[in-house]
Design an enzyme around this catalytic site. Structure first.
Site, PDB file in Angstrom:
ATOM      1  N   GLY A 206      -0.824 -11.758  -0.113  1.00 35.68           N
ATOM      2  CA  GLY A 206      -1.414 -10.431  -0.276  1.00 35.68           C
ATOM      3  C   GLY A 206      -2.585 -10.434  -1.244  1.00 35.68           C
ATOM      4  O   GLY A 206      -3.043 -11.486  -1.709  1.00 35.68           O
TER       5      GLY A 206
ATOM      6  N   VAL B 276      -2.809  -9.470  -4.431  1.00 31.57           N
ATOM      7  CA  VAL B 276      -2.549 -10.014  -5.775  1.00 31.57           C
ATOM      8  C   VAL B 276      -2.142 -11.489  -5.697  1.00 31.57           C
ATOM      9  O   VAL B 276      -2.626 -12.312  -6.471  1.00 31.57           O
ATOM     10  CB  VAL B 276      -1.473  -9.183  -6.510  1.00 31.57           C
ATOM     11  CG1 VAL B 276      -1.189  -9.760  -7.894  1.00 31.57           C
ATOM     12  CG2 VAL B 276      -1.914  -7.719  -6.635  1.00 31.57           C
TER      13      VAL B 276
ATOM     14  N   TYR C  21       7.693   5.988  -1.392  1.00 28.47           N
ATOM     15  CA  TYR C  21       7.333   4.667  -1.926  1.00 28.47           C
ATOM     16  C   TYR C  21       7.561   4.625  -3.444  1.00 28.47           C
ATOM     17  O   TYR C  21       8.145   3.663  -3.972  1.00 28.47           O
ATOM     18  CB  TYR C  21       5.865   4.390  -1.596  1.00 28.47           C
ATOM     19  CG  TYR C  21       5.264   3.217  -2.320  1.00 28.47           C
ATOM     20  CD1 TYR C  21       5.549   1.914  -1.931  1.00 28.47           C
ATOM     21  CD2 TYR C  21       4.387   3.408  -3.394  1.00 28.47           C
ATOM     22  CE1 TYR C  21       4.990   0.836  -2.590  1.00 28.47           C
ATOM     23  CE2 TYR C  21       3.818   2.335  -4.053  1.00 28.47           C
ATOM     24  CZ  TYR C  21       4.119   1.050  -3.653  1.00 28.47           C
ATOM     25  OH  TYR C  21       3.561  -0.006  -4.313  1.00 28.47           O
TER      26      TYR C  21
ATOM     27  N   PRO D 165      -0.325  -1.410 -12.195  1.00 28.62           N
ATOM     28  CA  PRO D 165      -1.784  -1.405 -12.032  1.00 28.62           C
ATOM     29  C   PRO D 165      -2.282  -0.074 -11.499  1.00 28.62           C
ATOM     30  O   PRO D 165      -1.583   0.619 -10.766  1.00 28.62           O
ATOM     31  CB  PRO D 165      -2.038  -2.503 -10.999  1.00 28.62           C
ATOM     32  CG  PRO D 165      -0.759  -2.760 -10.318  1.00 28.62           C
ATOM     33  CD  PRO D 165       0.345  -2.090 -11.080  1.00 28.62           C
TER      34      PRO D 165
ATOM     35  N   ASN E 258      -5.357   1.686  -9.061  1.00 29.66           N
ATOM     36  CA  ASN E 258      -5.713   1.299  -7.676  1.00 29.66           C
ATOM     37  C   ASN E 258      -6.506  -0.011  -7.668  1.00 29.66           C
ATOM     38  O   ASN E 258      -7.618  -0.066  -8.196  1.00 29.66           O
ATOM     39  CB  ASN E 258      -6.543   2.398  -7.017  1.00 29.66           C
ATOM     40  CG  ASN E 258      -5.713   3.627  -6.675  1.00 29.66           C
ATOM     41  OD1 ASN E 258      -4.934   4.094  -7.501  1.00 29.66           O
ATOM     42  ND2 ASN E 258      -5.871   4.140  -5.483  1.00 29.66           N
TER      43      ASN E 258
HETATM   44  O1  GFB Z   1      -6.371   4.622  -1.809  1.00 26.96           O
HETATM   45  P1  GFB Z   1      -5.652   5.723  -1.163  1.00 26.96           P
HETATM   46  O2  GFB Z   1      -5.200   5.519   0.240  1.00 26.96           O
HETATM   47  O3  GFB Z   1      -4.378   6.127  -1.955  1.00 26.96           O
HETATM   48  O4  GFB Z   1      -6.607   7.037  -1.143  1.00 26.96           O
HETATM   49  P2  GFB Z   1      -3.952   6.968  -3.251  1.00 26.96           P
HETATM   50  C1  GFB Z   1      -7.325   7.480  -2.254  1.00 26.96           C
HETATM   51  C2  GFB Z   1      -8.199   8.657  -1.893  1.00 26.96           C
HETATM   52  O5  GFB Z   1      -9.247   8.204  -1.003  1.00 26.96           O
HETATM   53  C3  GFB Z   1      -7.511   9.809  -1.167  1.00 26.96           C
HETATM   54  C4  GFB Z   1      -9.385   9.102   0.084  1.00 26.96           C
HETATM   55  O6  GFB Z   1      -8.003  11.033  -1.675  1.00 26.96           O
HETATM   56  C5  GFB Z   1      -7.966   9.626   0.289  1.00 26.96           C
HETATM   57  O7  GFB Z   1      -7.969  10.835   1.042  1.00 26.96           O
HETATM   58  N1  GFB Z   1      -9.961   8.384   1.251  1.00 26.96           N
HETATM   59  C6  GFB Z   1     -11.165   8.647   1.823  1.00 26.96           C
HETATM   60  C7  GFB Z   1      -9.424   7.360   1.930  1.00 26.96           C
HETATM   61  N2  GFB Z   1     -11.390   7.854   2.854  1.00 26.96           N
HETATM   62  C8  GFB Z   1     -10.330   7.027   2.946  1.00 26.96           C
HETATM   63  C9  GFB Z   1     -10.004   5.946   3.821  1.00 26.96           C
HETATM   64  O8  GFB Z   1     -10.726   5.584   4.740  1.00 26.96           O
HETATM   65  N3  GFB Z   1      -8.813   5.311   3.590  1.00 26.96           N
HETATM   66  C10 GFB Z   1      -7.979   5.684   2.585  1.00 26.96           C
HETATM   67  N4  GFB Z   1      -6.833   5.020   2.407  1.00 26.96           N
HETATM   68  N5  GFB Z   1      -8.255   6.709   1.737  1.00 26.96           N
HETATM   69  C11 GFB Z   1      -1.958   5.375  -2.981  1.00 26.96           C
HETATM   70  C12 GFB Z   1      -0.494   5.576  -2.782  1.00 26.96           C
HETATM   71  O9  GFB Z   1      -2.440   6.613  -3.305  1.00 26.96           O
HETATM   72  O10 GFB Z   1      -2.272   4.527  -4.070  1.00 26.96           O
HETATM   73  C13 GFB Z   1       0.290   4.349  -2.889  1.00 26.96           C
HETATM   74  O11 GFB Z   1      -0.292   6.243  -1.543  1.00 26.96           O
HETATM   75  C14 GFB Z   1      -0.147   3.442  -4.017  1.00 26.96           C
HETATM   76  O12 GFB Z   1       1.621   4.711  -3.053  1.00 26.96           O
HETATM   77  C15 GFB Z   1      -1.636   3.313  -4.109  1.00 26.96           C
HETATM   78  O13 GFB Z   1       0.379   3.913  -5.217  1.00 26.96           O
HETATM   79  C16 GFB Z   1      -2.116   2.514  -5.294  1.00 26.96           C
HETATM   80  O14 GFB Z   1      -4.656   6.505  -4.468  1.00 26.96           O
HETATM   81  O15 GFB Z   1      -4.018   8.423  -2.995  1.00 26.96           O
END
Ligand code: GFB
Length: 311
Positions: A15, A17, A138, A164, A166
């Site tokens: 992965g 990390v 989760y 950590p 993000n």
């Molecule tokens: O990184 P992310 O999926 O997770 O999304 P979280 C962060 C922000 O980016 C949200 C926006 O506000 C999303 O709506 N975003 C915009 C997008 N475009 C995109 C895209 O194309 N893909 C994604 N993925 N997001 C996660 C948790 O939360 O963080 C997990 O769900 C974990 O449990 C992880 O802890 C580190 O930061 O919101």
């Protein structure tokens, strides 16, 4: 770091990390490292976990395995995120408590902290309020993992939970639906630029901010923790600077050389509006992040562009 000659086991070696730990000269020179992936041992299978540990007999285990994903995957596969990670925790602790004097460094997530906590998020805010809905399943599995570690006497197993912010970097999951924001946007802007698309869709309002950390900076935090063996059971690791999703999208668009329009799809969830970590414990151990966001994004984009050009 002095010559230790101890055995170190890395779980989840393929992965984001796990592959970054393979780049660590310090860890690989000072330890006998065994890298394990799902093909060698399925951590949801107790027998396979036991046979892995019986074979390796590690002094230190770094657990970067588990079912992880971005906001959409967390929200739509709630049962799978909860149960797969719980099963891994259970098998890991059931096996590790049979060994004495072992250290487990368990990777957590900043989503374990309540959504209404004060910023920056301190380790002590754990379990002081309700979780953010999109990833509560989760996050609960991660909180149970912390509770399991605490419940085992420390002379048998000492657990340090590294939390950590993000993370991003090479070897991440770049799938447009299940990935986190950085790889998701890199993939989208790369393809939009290649196809000369008029629009590129970014999820949510663009207003939430995220604190982003290049994965090699997390590995240097791991090196510091192994070296200093701190007494704290939960340690945050953040970069200290945050960026809005809108600004992040614009940065990645620029790196990709995309000329079209960036459109926000507000039917997709925003998640928490902010989740900056208080990283004073790890800072007091003389750790600081080295990779600037612009540099880390360019390195990650370049890695992704190269693997796509190989096909
Ligand atoms: O990184 P992310 O999926 O997770 O999304 P979280 C962060 C922000 O980016 C949200 C926006 O506000 C999303 O709506 N975003 C915009 C997008 N475009 C995109 C895209 O194309 N893909 C994604 N993925 N997001 C996660 C948790 O939360 O963080 C997990 O769900 C974990 O449990 C992880 O802890 C580190 O930061 O919101």
């Amino acid at each position: 770091m002095e010559q230790i000659n101890k055995k170190l086991l890395v779980l989840g070696s393929q992965g984001l990390v796990g592959t970054a730990i393979k780049r660590s000269e310090i860890i690989n020179q000072k330890f006998i490292v065994h890298y394990s992936n799902r093909a060698e041992a399925d951590l949801t299978n107790k027998k396979e976990v036991e046979s892995l540990f019986n074979g390796v007999k590690p002094n230190i285990t770094i657990n970067c395995a588990g079912k992880v994903g971005g906001i959409l995957a967390n929200n739509t596969q709630r049962y799978e995120f909860l149960t797969e990670n719980l099963l891994i925790n259970l098998n890991l602790f059931e096996t590790l408590k049979k060994y004495e004097n072992s250290l487990l460094i368990n990777l957590g997530s900043s989503s374990i902290y309540p959504k209404n906590s004060k910023f920056p998020l301190k380790e002590s805010s754990l379990m002081t309020g309700p979780l953010e809905e999109t990833n509560s399943a989760y996050s609960l599995s991660k909180i149970v993992g912390i509770a399991m570690g605490k419940a085992i006497e420390s002379n048998i197993l000492k657990t340090i939970n590294l939390i950590p912010t993000n993370l991003y970097g090479p070897n991440d999951n770049f799938d447009s639906q299940s990935s986190h924001v950085v790889p998701g946007l890199i993939n989208k802007f790369y393809k939009a630029q290649e196809n000369n698309d008029a629009e590129c869709i970014v999820w949510g309002s663009g207003k939430p901010t995220r604190e982003l950390l290049f994965v090699d900076d997390l590995v240097s935090a791991l090196e510091v923790i192994i070296e200093s063996n701190p007494k704290e059971e939960i340690i945050n690791v953040g970069s200290g600077s945050e960026i809005s999703i809108k600004d992040l999208a614009n940065k990645i668009s620029l790196i990709a050389g995309y000329k079209g329009k960036v459109v926000f799809d507000t039917s997709k969830p925003d998640g928490v509006l902010k989740k900056t970590l208080d990283s004073s414990i790890i800072s007091s151990l003389n750790w600081s992040p080295k990779v600037e966001l612009d540099d880390g994004l360019k390195r990650t984009y370049e890695w992704y562009r190269e693997i796509n050009n190989k096909d």
